[in-house]
Design an enzyme around this catalytic site. Sequence first.
Site, PDB file in Angstrom:
ATOM      1  N   HIS A  32       2.303  46.801  -9.651  1.00 57.50           N
ATOM      2  CA  HIS A  32       1.230  45.960 -10.185  1.00 57.50           C
ATOM      3  C   HIS A  32       1.361  45.947 -11.710  1.00 57.50           C
ATOM      4  CE1 HIS A  32      -2.890  44.189  -9.011  1.00 57.50           C
ATOM      5  NE2 HIS A  32      -2.613  43.807 -10.252  1.00 57.50           N
ATOM      6  N   ASN A  34      -3.506  36.380  -2.852  1.00 53.66           N
ATOM      7  CA  ASN A  34      -4.519  36.537  -3.901  1.00 53.66           C
ATOM      8  C   ASN A  34      -5.006  35.152  -4.301  1.00 53.66           C
ATOM      9  OD1 ASN A  34      -3.625  39.160  -3.730  1.00 53.66           O
ATOM     10  ND2 ASN A  34      -2.903  39.305  -5.837  1.00 53.66           N
ATOM     11  N   GLU A  76      -6.566  39.850  -2.689  1.00 52.40           N
ATOM     12  CA  GLU A  76      -7.501  39.765  -3.813  1.00 52.40           C
ATOM     13  C   GLU A  76      -8.304  38.476  -3.684  1.00 52.40           C
ATOM     14  OE1 GLU A  76      -5.915  40.120  -7.770  1.00 52.40           O
ATOM     15  OE2 GLU A  76      -4.535  41.727  -7.200  1.00 52.40           O
ATOM     16  N   GLU A 115       1.795  39.641  -7.323  1.00 54.15           N
ATOM     17  CA  GLU A 115       1.848  38.440  -8.159  1.00 54.15           C
ATOM     18  C   GLU A 115       3.063  38.386  -9.084  1.00 54.15           C
ATOM     19  OE1 GLU A 115      -3.002  37.792  -8.325  1.00 54.15           O
ATOM     20  OE2 GLU A 115      -1.928  38.244 -10.174  1.00 54.15           O
ATOM     21  N   TYR A 167      -8.231  32.973  -6.391  1.00 52.72           N
ATOM     22  CA  TYR A 167      -9.437  32.948  -7.203  1.00 52.72           C
ATOM     23  C   TYR A 167      -9.993  31.539  -7.377  1.00 52.72           C
ATOM     24  CZ  TYR A 167      -8.346  37.775  -8.274  1.00 52.72           C
ATOM     25  OH  TYR A 167      -8.096  39.123  -8.151  1.00 52.72           O
ATOM     26  N   ARG A 220      -7.087  49.056  -1.175  1.00 53.79           N
ATOM     27  CA  ARG A 220      -5.806  48.652  -1.726  1.00 53.79           C
ATOM     28  C   ARG A 220      -5.697  49.174  -3.160  1.00 53.79           C
ATOM     29  NH1 ARG A 220      -3.944  43.212  -4.515  1.00 53.79           N
ATOM     30  NH2 ARG A 220      -1.735  43.714  -4.734  1.00 53.79           N
TER      31      ARG A 220
END
Length: 454
Positions: A124, A297, A358, A169, A299, A80
């Site tokens: 991005h 994504n 991600e 995002e 985290y 990606r």
Amino acid sequence: MADGIRYSFPTHFKWGAATAAYQVEGAAQEDGRGESIWDRFSHTPGKVINGDTGDVACDHYHRVDEDVQLISNLGLSAYRFSIAWPRIVPDGGEAINQPGIDFYSRLVDKLLTANITPFVTLYHWDLPQPLQDQGGWLVRSTTDRFAHYADVISRALGDRVKHWMTLNEPWCSAVLGYQLGVHAPGFHHGFKEGLLAAHNLLLAHGKAVPILRQNTGSTGQVGIALNLSRAEPASDSPEDIAAAHRQDGFQTRWYADPIYRGEYPVDMIELYGADAPTPQPGDMQTISAPLDFLGINFYNRAVIADDPTGSAPLNMKFVQVEDALYTSMDWEENPDSYYRHLTRIHHDYHPAAVYITENGAAYNDQLEPDGVHDWRRVAYLQGHFAAAARAMNEGLPLRGYFVWSLMDNFEWGFGYSQRFGIVYTDYANDLRRIPKDSARYVMSVARDNAVIAP
């Protein structure tokens, strides 16, 4: 969950790694590339730690052969990456920069020759600076410029690239860039501007979807990558539960609801009041164009407590959990929250397919004579792979998994102070790429197409 459970992934599951153009490419002023908002932001004193910029980054622009070979050596079946808008349309207008298109065309061809599937992100965060000078994401005309850019690059690559993401995002672009000013462009502040930028970003996404479909044919797949962080209350008190729900509306529902339901959440519109954007007729229909997949994504979770003295209108605060493990970004490691997050998204929004676009962690990695032994990243990935597999076994239509990131790179406002890569970038020695223990772990998971739960 008992120790040692083996989770297998479906045949044709995609294991990959991800990067973004400004974070890895370098060559900031070569071959006709125009200035982006991140060029301007990173060169503004005091904006980025240590005054770091992406002028050189990982020099991926000149090391494409080496980096594609690296991806292949890791046994990954997908990569990606994002397209730098200023390489394609340097001033954001009509003039097209052919050398920029040629660069990405070569990259795509090299990936396909190596049996690596390209997954392309159109935006991005590197908006052409001339568009920002005209108002950036605060003006509606930028959505049409994005549609033009999407048309240009998908016409050039759509015969070979079949997996496209419009935005990465949009929450970060709108909130960090326009509301808080800690990301580029960094010169606007306030809820109203952040919400306006968010609406225009979503509108740009919606305008690009039919263009990508037209230019990629019947086999094209179109999606978006959202950072839908899970908000959990710090306690069982009604106040903390309500605060967590506000945070969920702020980061998750404000983006997922318009895309999948064609409307903004009513409770958040009421909360924002006069700061909420006023969509024009047809906007929500455009934004909610059907998607082939959702990129997630993830985290860390957000543990939220009510805070009447906090910034209105959210009036909440983030809480650290005693005895929890945290990465060098102060992000909590909590795979169980990840599992709950994925099942919630599946049950609430029913995406046709899901890719983890991600997932990863930053640690203070040290290069030793015998390599980089990042055991904590291995443990983080193992726990999150297993959590995703659990959600998949409960119905989540998971099709692929991209680790963030392929290599250590320019980490936005943190410059080069944070390392997320499974490959170590030796900034002091000609940007050598040195696979870490985590790279070998990911390689083993991709080879076996299975993970052993920790």
